[in-house]
Design a protein around this motif. Structure first.
Motif, PDB file in Angstrom:
ATOM      1  N   HIS A 433       0.813  -1.217   0.000  1.00  0.00           N
ATOM      2  CA  HIS A 433       0.000   0.000   0.000  1.00  0.00           C
ATOM      3  C   HIS A 433       0.849   1.271   0.000  1.00  0.00           C
ATOM      4  O   HIS A 433       0.406   2.311  -0.510  1.00  0.00           O
ATOM      5  N   VAL A 434       2.052   1.215   0.582  1.00  0.00           N
ATOM      6  CA  VAL A 434       2.823   2.439   0.795  1.00  0.00           C
ATOM      7  C   VAL A 434       4.275   2.358   0.339  1.00  0.00           C
ATOM      8  O   VAL A 434       4.909   3.392   0.106  1.00  0.00           O
ATOM      9  N   GLY A 435       4.844   1.169   0.206  1.00  0.00           N
ATOM     10  CA  GLY A 435       6.234   1.024  -0.190  1.00  0.00           C
ATOM     11  C   GLY A 435       6.413   1.253  -1.677  1.00  0.00           C
ATOM     12  O   GLY A 435       5.699   0.666  -2.490  1.00  0.00           O
ATOM     13  N   ALA A 436       7.367   2.104  -2.058  1.00  0.00           N
ATOM     14  CA  ALA A 436       7.503   2.489  -3.462  1.00  0.00           C
ATOM     15  C   ALA A 436       7.752   1.282  -4.365  1.00  0.00           C
ATOM     16  O   ALA A 436       7.088   1.117  -5.398  1.00  0.00           O
ATOM     17  N   GLU A 437       8.691   0.421  -3.994  1.00  0.00           N
ATOM     18  CA  GLU A 437       9.041  -0.719  -4.847  1.00  0.00           C
ATOM     19  C   GLU A 437       7.929  -1.760  -4.872  1.00  0.00           C
ATOM     20  O   GLU A 437       7.529  -2.245  -5.927  1.00  0.00           O
ATOM     21  N   LEU A 441       5.207  -3.057  -7.999  1.00  0.00           N
ATOM     22  CA  LEU A 441       5.007  -4.449  -8.382  1.00  0.00           C
ATOM     23  C   LEU A 441       3.529  -4.812  -8.452  1.00  0.00           C
ATOM     24  O   LEU A 441       3.100  -5.567  -9.327  1.00  0.00           O
ATOM     25  N   VAL A 442       2.732  -4.283  -7.531  1.00  0.00           N
ATOM     26  CA  VAL A 442       1.321  -4.678  -7.479  1.00  0.00           C
ATOM     27  C   VAL A 442       0.423  -3.749  -8.274  1.00  0.00           C
ATOM     28  O   VAL A 442      -0.692  -4.125  -8.635  1.00  0.00           O
ATOM     29  N   ALA A 443       0.899  -2.517  -8.549  1.00  0.00           N
ATOM     30  CA  ALA A 443       0.015  -1.536  -9.180  1.00  0.00           C
ATOM     31  C   ALA A 443       0.496  -1.062 -10.542  1.00  0.00           C
ATOM     32  O   ALA A 443      -0.211  -0.318 -11.206  1.00  0.00           O
ATOM     33  N   GLY A 444       1.694  -1.454 -10.962  1.00  0.00           N
ATOM     34  CA  GLY A 444       2.205  -1.016 -12.253  1.00  0.00           C
ATOM     35  C   GLY A 444       2.930   0.311 -12.165  1.00  0.00           C
ATOM     36  O   GLY A 444       2.914   0.994 -11.142  1.00  0.00           O
ATOM     37  N   ASN A 445       3.547   0.715 -13.256  1.00  0.00           N
ATOM     38  CA  ASN A 445       4.413   1.888 -13.256  1.00  0.00           C
ATOM     39  C   ASN A 445       3.689   3.172 -12.887  1.00  0.00           C
ATOM     40  O   ASN A 445       4.187   3.988 -12.117  1.00  0.00           O
ATOM     41  N   ILE A 446       2.499   3.383 -13.443  1.00  0.00           N
ATOM     42  CA  ILE A 446       1.802   4.654 -13.207  1.00  0.00           C
ATOM     43  C   ILE A 446       1.249   4.698 -11.796  1.00  0.00           C
ATOM     44  O   ILE A 446       1.535   5.601 -11.006  1.00  0.00           O
ATOM     45  N   ALA A 447       0.435   3.699 -11.429  1.00  0.00           N
ATOM     46  CA  ALA A 447      -0.143   3.669 -10.081  1.00  0.00           C
ATOM     47  C   ALA A 447       0.946   3.522  -9.026  1.00  0.00           C
ATOM     48  O   ALA A 447       0.775   3.954  -7.889  1.00  0.00           O
ATOM     49  N   GLY A 448       2.079   2.934  -9.418  1.00  0.00           N
ATOM     50  CA  GLY A 448       3.160   2.741  -8.459  1.00  0.00           C
ATOM     51  C   GLY A 448       3.840   4.009  -8.028  1.00  0.00           C
ATOM     52  O   GLY A 448       4.703   3.992  -7.158  1.00  0.00           O
ATOM     53  N   LYS A 449       3.457   5.128  -8.624  1.00  0.00           N
ATOM     54  CA  LYS A 449       4.002   6.414  -8.196  1.00  0.00           C
ATOM     55  C   LYS A 449       3.177   7.045  -7.078  1.00  0.00           C
ATOM     56  O   LYS A 449       3.521   8.096  -6.561  1.00  0.00           O
ATOM     57  N   ARG A 450       2.088   6.404  -6.750  1.00  0.00           N
ATOM     58  CA  ARG A 450       1.214   6.895  -5.683  1.00  0.00           C
ATOM     59  C   ARG A 450       0.943   5.765  -4.694  1.00  0.00           C
ATOM     60  O   ARG A 450       0.860   4.604  -5.079  1.00  0.00           O
ATOM     61  N   ALA A 451       0.805   6.118  -3.422  1.00  0.00           N
ATOM     62  CA  ALA A 451       0.382   5.134  -2.437  1.00  0.00           C
ATOM     63  C   ALA A 451      -1.068   4.740  -2.709  1.00  0.00           C
ATOM     64  O   ALA A 451      -1.780   5.391  -3.480  1.00  0.00           O
ATOM     65  N   LEU A 482       5.870   6.082  -0.276  1.00  0.00           N
ATOM     66  CA  LEU A 482       5.164   7.136  -1.003  1.00  0.00           C
ATOM     67  C   LEU A 482       4.275   7.905  -0.036  1.00  0.00           C
ATOM     68  O   LEU A 482       3.822   7.354   0.975  1.00  0.00           O
ATOM     69  N   PRO A 483       4.002   9.192  -0.305  1.00  0.00           N
ATOM     70  CA  PRO A 483       3.063   9.930   0.546  1.00  0.00           C
ATOM     71  C   PRO A 483       1.745   9.152   0.659  1.00  0.00           C
ATOM     72  O   PRO A 483       1.138   8.801  -0.350  1.00  0.00           O
ATOM     73  N   PHE A 484       1.330   8.890   1.898  1.00  0.00           N
ATOM     74  CA  PHE A 484       0.239   7.937   2.096  1.00  0.00           C
ATOM     75  C   PHE A 484      -0.939   8.540   2.849  1.00  0.00           C
ATOM     76  O   PHE A 484      -0.867   9.646   3.392  1.00  0.00           O
ATOM     77  N   GLN A 485      -2.030   7.798   2.835  1.00  0.00           N
ATOM     78  CA  GLN A 485      -3.215   8.113   3.632  1.00  0.00           C
ATOM     79  C   GLN A 485      -3.278   7.172   4.838  1.00  0.00           C
ATOM     80  O   GLN A 485      -2.691   6.091   4.819  1.00  0.00           O
ATOM     81  N   ILE A 486      -3.988   7.599   5.860  1.00  0.00           N
ATOM     82  CA  ILE A 486      -4.189   6.786   7.057  1.00  0.00           C
ATOM     83  C   ILE A 486      -5.622   6.251   7.008  1.00  0.00           C
ATOM     84  O   ILE A 486      -6.579   7.021   7.068  1.00  0.00           O
TER      85      ILE A 486
END
Length: 571
Positions: A433-437, A441-451, A482-486
């Protein structure tokens, strides 16, 4: 000797906090004989908050602001948790001045700056700086004295203390709890020095302790240590779970430097041990712990550090003196300070040979005492053996500043805790949910830039995932997040209905705790908890119903946004 005998009490706030049952607390620094009492007073409030750290104070402010009556207990005589009693300047992200935290947290930070402007003889350039940093420490944009944090937090709570909406019990430790089915009914707290007991009852309870102490007392399900890769699927999780593998804790201290003076005293009793101690870790540590090198958190290769208490910039290496410096004498008029003051929370005084979570009280105290010996040994080594740029050994003019920490022995009132018991929550934040790498892996290149985007977000935060060496021999685990939500779901225990967490005890994993454990996130959690208790009470619904009902959730999110809590990051 009881579990918290390391807490000293040499500097109460001079009556600025309404103390309940604390009359006659000694200030000599010698522990008074405890007077055991058989009868306990009874107190009731809408909300009972156990723990007066950042999350506890934020929960109290939000609860009182929303019309609730609150009792808050604190084990030491200082509120503020990691920013005060533990002596840790705020660890924050680069956007903290404008967003990525609640408005109330930024108000706290601005009040700290105004405290210096109002009470200290600042130079004109320092006074004019919008983002004044009293110590100019490199770790934070707001390195300041622990006592100032206590004063500012006390000022923020003062209207509620004055009206009686908030009652603050300092030096009280919770010993037991009453439970009826899935509800907590009361907790019993004992005063450290008088032995006075008090039974605290309420409609809602908040565990804002540093170690998640209410969870075992109330039977709330929780996890500790490391989960396995099979448990969580996390990229950096180990193959096997280990519930006693927790991050190092640290007993911080403050010091200054008096050139030309010799402040060296007898060596600490464990100095020979710590002087020669080489951590046994996987991957290996860089060498001896007491040295100006350590394992680079990202590469784990040996990395050089520097130390010069005159504050000079050292070419090519970090000067540890400047790292957590809380007073830069150049920000104050000539003659105010003879030198700078710095806080020592370094790799060299992280204590990892012992654990504080789910251990007997005697072992807890033993490990804290040994951690204090490590910090005293590091200080003595800096005085006598640390290599200097001129080739001589040690800086004999270094001086412990116990007055800065509010103690007689120079150490912080409470150890800096990085990892606590964590509730088994309705929703657990994972590395994916929050780790950049892992996110990529789970969200792809575009979504992987956001938490991950949490529909039930009740706050925001940002910090890299920073796991210090652990009690079971793991070296640093440090990588980008990545900048995340709680998510609200991480604040809701699976079973117990009227207990909420407000510290490092929310539904994270060992991995994701690494970015959820810092000052502004803890504050965000506490404020959301206080607001949730008030909102659910007005709607007459259980806490979980607010998350389960999309209309209630939407109303709650709109309400907290009106109160200055951010639920999303800007695009």
């Amino acid at each position: 000797m009881d579990r918290r005998s390391f807490i000293t009490y040499a500097s109460l706030l001079g009556g600025s906090v309404a103390l309940q049952g604390n009359q006659g607390v000694p200030t000599s620094g010698k522990r008074a004989g405890r007077r055991e009492t058989s009868r306990a007073r009874e107190m009731h409030a809408d909300v009972v908050i156990i723990g007066g750290g950042m999350g506890g104070c934020a929960a109290a402010l939000a609860s009182c602001r929303n019309g609730l009556r609150v009792i808050m207990t604190e084990e030491t005589d200082w509120i503020g948790g990691q920013v005060s009693q533990q002596g840790v300047p705020p660890d924050e992200h680069q956007w903290i001045e404008t967003h990525g935290a609640p408005q109330s947290y930024r108000d706290f930070r601005n009040r700290v700056r105004e405290y210096y402007r109002h009470n200290y003889p600042l130079t004109d350039p320092a006074r004019a700086r919008q983002y004044l940093n009293p110590g100019d420490g490199s770790v934070s944009r707001l390195c300041h004295e622990p006592r100032v944090a206590v004063s500012v937090l006390t000022d923020m709570l003062s209207p509620y203390l004055s009206t009686g909406k908030l009652r603050l019990l300092l030096n009280y430790k919770t010993k037991s709890a009453g439970v009826n089915g899935d509800r907590v009914t009361n907790v019993e707290a004992v005063h450290f020095y008088s032995g006075d007991k008090v039974i605290l009852s309420g409609n809602s309870f908040v565990d804002a302790t540093e170690c998640g102490d209410l969870l075992p007392l109330t039977g709330t399900e929780y996890v500790t240590g490391t989960e396995s890769k099979q448990d969580t699927g996390e990229l950096h999780a180990p193959e096997k779970a280990d519930p006693i593998n927790n991050q190092a804790f640290t007993v911080c201290f403050a010091m200054d430097y008096q050139p030309g003076k010799d402040n060296v005293q007898d060596p600490p009793k464990e100095y020979d041990f710590w002087k020669n101690y080489i951590p046994e870790m996987i991957p290996p540590w860089s060498g001896r712990l007491l040295d100006l090198s350590y394992s680079d958190p990202r590469t784990l290769k040996p990395k050089k550090l520097g130390f010069d208490p005159t504050g000079k910039d050292l070419e090519g290496v970090l000067n540890l003196w400047n790292y957590r410096r809380i007073i830069n004498r150049k920000n104050f008029t000539e003659g105010t300070y003879d030198g700078d003051i710095t806080i020592v929370n370094w790799p060299q005084n992280d204590f990892f040979p012992g654990n504080l979570i789910d251990v007997p009280e005697k072992e807890f105290q033993k490990n804290v005492d040994r951690a204090k010996q490590l910090s005293h040994s590091l200080f003595y080594w800096l005085q006598t053996e640390a290599p200097r740029p001129d080739g001589k050994p040690g800086w004999r003019g270094l001086r412990l500043r116990g007055d800065i920490m509010g103690t007689e022995d120079g150490m912080a009132k409470y150890p800096y805790i990085r990892e606590a018991r964590r509730i088994k929550a309705e929703f657990t934040v994972l590395e994916e949910h929050v780790g950049a790498e892992n996110r990529k892996l789970v969200a792809g290149n575009i979504a992987g830039k956001r938490a991950a985007d949490f529909y039930d977000s009740i706050g925001t935060g940002c910090y890299h995932i920073d796991l210090h060496p652990s009690s079971r021999g793991n070296n640093y685990i440090d990588f980008s997040s990545l900048p995340f939500q709680i998510p609200l779901g991480a604040l809701l225990p699976k079973r117990v209905n009227n207990l909420l967490p407000a510290n490092k005890n929310i539904g994270t994993t060992h991995i994701t705790n690494g970015c959820f454990r810092l000052h502004p996130v803890e504050w965000s959690i506490g404020e959301a908890v206080g607001c949730l208790i008030a909102f659910a009470g007005r709607k007459n619904v259980p806490f979980r119903a607010v998350r389960a009902d999309k209309n209630l959730l939407s109303d709650f999110q709109k309400e907290i946004e009106r109160q200055g809590i951010e639920t999303k990051w800007p695009e």
